[in-house]
Design an enzyme around this catalytic site. Sequence first.
Site: not given
Length: 473
Positions: A106, A234, A282, A290, A360
């Site tokens: 989406t 979510k 930070a 997402c 990540k």
Amino acid sequence: MTIAYPSTPPVVAPPSGAARPRLTFLGTGYLGATYAICFAELGYEVLGFDIDEAKIAKLAGGDVPIHEPGLDELLRKNLSAGRLRFTTSYEEVGEFGDIHFICVGTPQRPDGMAADLSHVESAVVNLAPHLSRKALIVGKSTVPVGTAEWIEGLVERHAAADLGVEVAWSPEFLQEGVAVEDVLRPNRVIFGIKSEWAMGMLYAAHKGVFDLALTEDREVPVVVTDFATAELVKVAANAFLATKISFINAMAEVCEAAGADVTQLARSIGYDARIGNKFLRAGVGFGGGCLPKDIRAFQARAQELGVGEALRFLHEVDLINQRRRQKIVQLSAELLGRGYGPAGPDLGGTRITVLGATFKPNSDDVRDSPALSVVRKLARSGAEVTVYDPEGMDSARNDVPDVSYAKTLTDAVTGADLVCVLTEWEEFRNADPASLAPLVAAKKVIDGRNCLDQSVWVAGGWEYRGMGRPVVS
């Protein structure tokens, strides 16, 4: 209603007559492939579907098209066991499944902030005519509130009325890098339902999860609720996490101006149980497939519902996140002795190494990656940029083709005037500054994730800049 399973469930016989419901997962991207493979591991008969023939061929051949620790082994194991298959046929999906999980993307619409539901619509509209018995269609994709009711309308128009096909919603909460654990051992499960039959089917579909919890002496909280609440869970969770990340990055801006250390500030406030210490690191900000698009879609949907003012703060959350990417460019100019004018710095003639391309560690996902955003900004400023990432090189090269890519960490830093660590891979966190020093042209490093040991790098003669941390010489 919240239930801690295992407990006494409603008993519903799967329409196929199988002992356990047969599960299909429509969409075999990150979400669908992970769920399909893991539910096969839990003992279910599973069929994964996608319109992408190349992706289905890879999965059917035992090759996961994404990097997720542990997933390749589980894929090959369950293909061999015969519990897991893949197809591009809606007809086969309709004939096979009792429960059909919608796991398609989406993305943000190109003409605004709202979510693009065209993939959801396509999956439902193409599946519904091929259903030959009662079935449950369950949404797992992250969607705007109101989507489940809309899907009910699609089913009513495209499925045979006498079948009694129902809709439910059960959002996913996967974290890339630990997604297998998140599926097998979830910290909660949400059932958005309208009937006892849907409740019984969803329980049966998750019985493997509950049985595993029982053997490990755990409980799995299950929240049984309405469609709208299930859909909001979510996006609300992602909005909260994004806000927490941007909050500590806003504090980093204040610390930079005041000469304070945001890492110590975060540690101090994290001891407060009301706040907690997670998501208080930070750095260069959040990214991925997402959080960025979800907070924008949430704002857009709130506007449509007439409550846009309630989520106006998410606009600032987004702006703070974007500013942290530009901060890396500013620090680069400072360390390289370049002025910063209205059009940004002129970094021409400099060689900058960026360590990290994925959003990540333990993933190959470069969607809305802060690291690659910075790479683009540095390149536009005239720098000669070299990128290295342990897993995301192919995806990064497709996304940003006009910079250099190195095969190893040492190759990447050789001759660099500046090194920027923008993804906190273990390889970068544990890098030895003494070993890297002879390779670089200048010992200058920007720790965009505050993941390096500042004292070790400074002791090694490096000029170090962290995010929201005072300069130490």
